[in-house]
Design an enzyme around this catalytic site. Structure first.
Site, PDB file in Angstrom:
ATOM      1  CE1 TYR A 206     -52.791  38.208 -12.337  1.00  0.00           C
ATOM      2  CE2 TYR A 206     -50.810  39.280 -13.680  1.00  0.00           C
ATOM      3  CZ  TYR A 206     -52.020  38.147 -13.394  1.00  0.00           C
ATOM      4  OH  TYR A 206     -51.834  37.426 -14.528  1.00  0.00           O
TER       5      TYR A 206
ATOM      6  CE  LYS B 182     -61.017  39.074   0.810  1.00  0.00           C
ATOM      7  NZ  LYS B 182     -62.421  39.597   1.149  1.00  0.00           N
ATOM      8  CB  THR B 183     -58.688  35.959  -7.017  1.00  0.00           C
ATOM      9  OG1 THR B 183     -59.663  36.874  -6.639  1.00  0.00           O
ATOM     10  CG2 THR B 183     -59.007  35.106  -8.019  1.00  0.00           C
TER      11      THR B 183
ATOM     12  CG  ASP C  23     -66.164  33.113 -14.875  1.00  0.00           C
ATOM     13  OD1 ASP C  23     -65.773  33.987 -13.898  1.00  0.00           O
ATOM     14  OD2 ASP C  23     -65.952  33.394 -16.149  1.00  0.00           O
ATOM     15  CG  ASN C  24     -65.825  35.823  -9.828  1.00  0.00           C
ATOM     16  OD1 ASN C  24     -65.317  36.045 -10.996  1.00  0.00           O
ATOM     17  ND2 ASN C  24     -65.211  36.471  -8.864  1.00  0.00           N
TER      18      ASN C  24
ATOM     19  CE  LYS D 206     -52.145  34.843 -11.957  1.00  0.00           C
ATOM     20  NZ  LYS D 206     -52.932  33.625 -11.930  1.00  0.00           N
TER      21      LYS D 206
ATOM     22  CB  ALA E  42     -53.110  30.382 -15.598  1.00  0.00           C
TER      23      ALA E  42
ATOM     24  CB  SER F  84     -56.219  36.084 -10.970  1.00  0.00           C
ATOM     25  OG  SER F  84     -55.645  37.365 -10.946  1.00  0.00           O
TER      26      SER F  84
ATOM     27  CG  LEU G  50     -66.310  24.080  -6.020  1.00  0.00           C
ATOM     28  CD1 LEU G  50     -67.726  24.615  -6.129  1.00  0.00           C
ATOM     29  CD2 LEU G  50     -65.801  24.443  -7.129  1.00  0.00           C
TER      30      LEU G  50
HETATM   31  O1  LIG Z   1     -53.059  24.505   8.781  1.00  0.00           O
HETATM   32  C1  LIG Z   1     -52.401  23.381   8.690  1.00  0.00           C
HETATM   33  O2  LIG Z   1     -51.580  22.884   9.722  1.00  0.00           O
HETATM   34  C2  LIG Z   1     -52.877  22.567   7.562  1.00  0.00           C
HETATM   35  O3  LIG Z   1     -53.416  23.275   6.609  1.00  0.00           O
HETATM   36  C3  LIG Z   1     -53.512  22.316   5.368  1.00  0.00           C
HETATM   37  O4  LIG Z   1     -54.713  21.739   5.701  1.00  0.00           O
HETATM   38  P1  LIG Z   1     -56.314  22.177   5.890  1.00  0.00           P
HETATM   39  O5  LIG Z   1     -56.313  23.836   6.443  1.00  0.00           O
HETATM   40  O6  LIG Z   1     -57.142  21.340   6.550  1.00  0.00           O
HETATM   41  O7  LIG Z   1     -56.859  22.484   4.429  1.00  0.00           O
HETATM   42  P2  LIG Z   1     -56.646  21.642   3.019  1.00  0.00           P
HETATM   43  O8  LIG Z   1     -57.212  20.150   3.111  1.00  0.00           O
HETATM   44  O9  LIG Z   1     -55.192  21.801   2.607  1.00  0.00           O
HETATM   45  O10 LIG Z   1     -57.388  22.487   1.900  1.00  0.00           O
HETATM   46  C4  LIG Z   1     -57.189  24.032   1.928  1.00  0.00           C
HETATM   47  C5  LIG Z   1     -58.672  24.749   1.547  1.00  0.00           C
HETATM   48  O11 LIG Z   1     -59.327  24.082   0.543  1.00  0.00           O
HETATM   49  C6  LIG Z   1     -60.511  24.191   0.513  1.00  0.00           C
HETATM   50  N1  LIG Z   1     -61.182  22.915  -0.001  1.00  0.00           N
HETATM   51  C7  LIG Z   1     -60.761  21.855   0.368  1.00  0.00           C
HETATM   52  C8  LIG Z   1     -61.249  20.769   0.037  1.00  0.00           C
HETATM   53  C9  LIG Z   1     -62.280  20.527  -1.162  1.00  0.00           C
HETATM   54  O12 LIG Z   1     -62.882  19.852  -1.793  1.00  0.00           O
HETATM   55  N2  LIG Z   1     -62.514  21.841  -1.549  1.00  0.00           N
HETATM   56  C10 LIG Z   1     -62.141  23.101  -0.922  1.00  0.00           C
HETATM   57  O13 LIG Z   1     -62.526  24.082  -1.393  1.00  0.00           O
HETATM   58  C11 LIG Z   1     -61.012  24.507   1.928  1.00  0.00           C
HETATM   59  O14 LIG Z   1     -61.684  25.770   2.441  1.00  0.00           O
HETATM   60  C12 LIG Z   1     -59.558  24.286   2.720  1.00  0.00           C
HETATM   61  O15 LIG Z   1     -59.767  25.212   3.706  1.00  0.00           O
HETATM   62  C13 LIG Z   1     -52.641  21.667   4.724  1.00  0.00           C
HETATM   63  O16 LIG Z   1     -53.203  20.611   3.614  1.00  0.00           O
HETATM   64  C14 LIG Z   1     -52.119  20.898   6.198  1.00  0.00           C
HETATM   65  O17 LIG Z   1     -50.793  19.787   5.571  1.00  0.00           O
HETATM   66  C15 LIG Z   1     -51.599  21.410   7.245  1.00  0.00           C
HETATM   67  O18 LIG Z   1     -51.112  20.832   8.092  1.00  0.00           O
END
Ligand SMILES: O=C(O)[C@H]1O[C@H](OP(=O)(O)OP(=O)(O)OC[C@H]2O[C@@H](n3ccc(=O)[nH]c3=O)[C@H](O)[C@@H]2O)[C@H](O)[C@@H](O)[C@@H]1O
Length: 347
Positions: free
Chosen positions: A209, A155-156, A97-98, A213, A178, A139, A127
């Protein structure tokens, strides 16, 4: 010495050898079974949750939880922040929570519990933790709160949801979003069922909002289709209940608080009567949905869900809140006057 050992072994007859062998076998089976049962218990108790806070008050949504073999629906207060009872059931619960609209008081009864962890973190930042299930409730939900900083609300719901889906994808967790009845905007269909696509003003005051959503839902299904992330979306209609903020600003809490304090029921402290309030809303809020009512037949059929009558509980809760507020108000003590050059002086 060697002779003595040989004498001992040769002294054991065949029967004795068999007995010793059987005992060794039983001991081995017992130790393997012990490890196996311990491992099972460990795996079941290692189920972890992460909860993003939101000021959604208590409402009851069935959550499929526990192991797959234990696949009955249990009633977990997803919105009852956090799902009360899950930490007690041996689940490790992490609440993130922030505190933009959330309050530490809502979770204080969990602080110190061995299965509970509270992290002060903004969902807009990535995270990296290990979890099995994610309840993405982040949110602000009440109009004054989400309109207070529309960009933060967007953004949230966009970056925050992306981060949660990224987390779900990395750790193979199931995610519940949610969502809201506001995805229907000002609906033209009554009651609204989930096949209805909505009627939303993309640039109105509620858009941060509503559209936030909507895109969050879109993201969930994109991650499901493209990345195989298991997702669930719950569109929550107007809610009220315990742990609701006193300044929530929605009509039910406003009415209850005014009634408890013996004030006229205006719904809004700046306006006058209900009738005036209703007229004002009608004339001002072109963007405000005129009517929103869920079609709950599917939820009832598939989940056995029925609305619960929580008004009395909510009134009792607000009454306790008012008492708490009265007892905890900080009223600075008047400082003793100090004498300077013959005159009393106040600091
Ligand atoms: O831009 C794209 O082409 C790619 O975008 C995403 O891949 P990616 O940007 O690597 O990020 P994700 O693995 O989907 O994660 C999204 C965001 O979640 C966050 N994240 C990820 C993992 C984690 O444990 N915690 C966390 O906060 C990161 O900020 C990350 O940027 C998609 O999952 C891919 O299928 C797509 O090809």
């Amino acid at each position: 010495m060697m002779k003595r050992i040989i004498w001992l072994i040769s002294g054991l007859n065949r029967r004795m050898m068999k007995l010793l062998f059987a005992l060794a076998l039983i001991a081995y089976i017992a130790s393997v079974w012990g490890t196996y049962t311990n491992m099972r218990l460990w795996l079941l108790s290692e189920r972890r949750f992460v909860i993003w806070s939101k000021e959604i008050p208590t409402c009851e949504i069935p959550v499929r939880k526990g192991s797959e073999e234990n696949s009955d629906h249990r009633w977990g207060g997803v919105c009852g922040f956090p799902p009360d009872g899950q930490a007690d059931d041996g689940h490790e619960v992490t609440v993130v929570d922030n505190f933009f609209t959330g309050r530490k008081r809502n979770v204080e009864h969990w602080i110190g519990h061995e299965n509970f962890e509270l992290i002060n973190h903004d969902v807009v930042e990535p995270l990296y933790i290990e979890v099995d299930q994610i309840y993405h409730l982040a949110s602000p939900a009440s109009p004054p709160n989400y309109m207070y900083n529309p960009i933060k609300t967007l953004k949230t719901n966009t970056i925050g949801t992306l981060n949660m889906l990224g987390l779900a994808k990395r750790v193979g967790a199931r995610l519940l979003l949610a969502s809201t009845s506001e995805v229907y905007g000002d609906p033209e269909v009554h009651p609204q069922n989930e096949e209805y696509w909505g009627h939303v003003n993309p640039i109105g005051p509620r858009a941060c909002y509503d559209e936030g959503k909507r895109v969050a839902e879109t993201m969930c299904y994109a991650y499901m289709k493209q990345e195989g992330v298991e997702v669930r979306v719950a569109r929550i209609f107007n809610t009220f209940g315990s742990r609701m903020h006193m300044n929530d600003g929605r009509v039910v809490s406003n009415f209850i608080l005014q009634a408890l304090q013996g004030e006229p029921l205006t719904g809004n402290p700046e306006e006058h009567t209900i009738l005036e309030f209703a007229r004002l809303i009608k004339s001002l809020a072109q963007d405000d949905p005129q009517r929103r009512r869920p079609d709950i037949r599917k939820a009832n059929m598939m989940l056995g869900w029925e609305p619960v009558e929580g008004l009395n509980k909510t009134i009792q809760y607000f009454s306790r809140e008012l008492e708490h507020q009265a007892n905890n108000q900080y009223i600075p003590k008047p400082k003793a006057a100090r004498m300077k050059k013959g005159r009393p002086r106040h600091n």
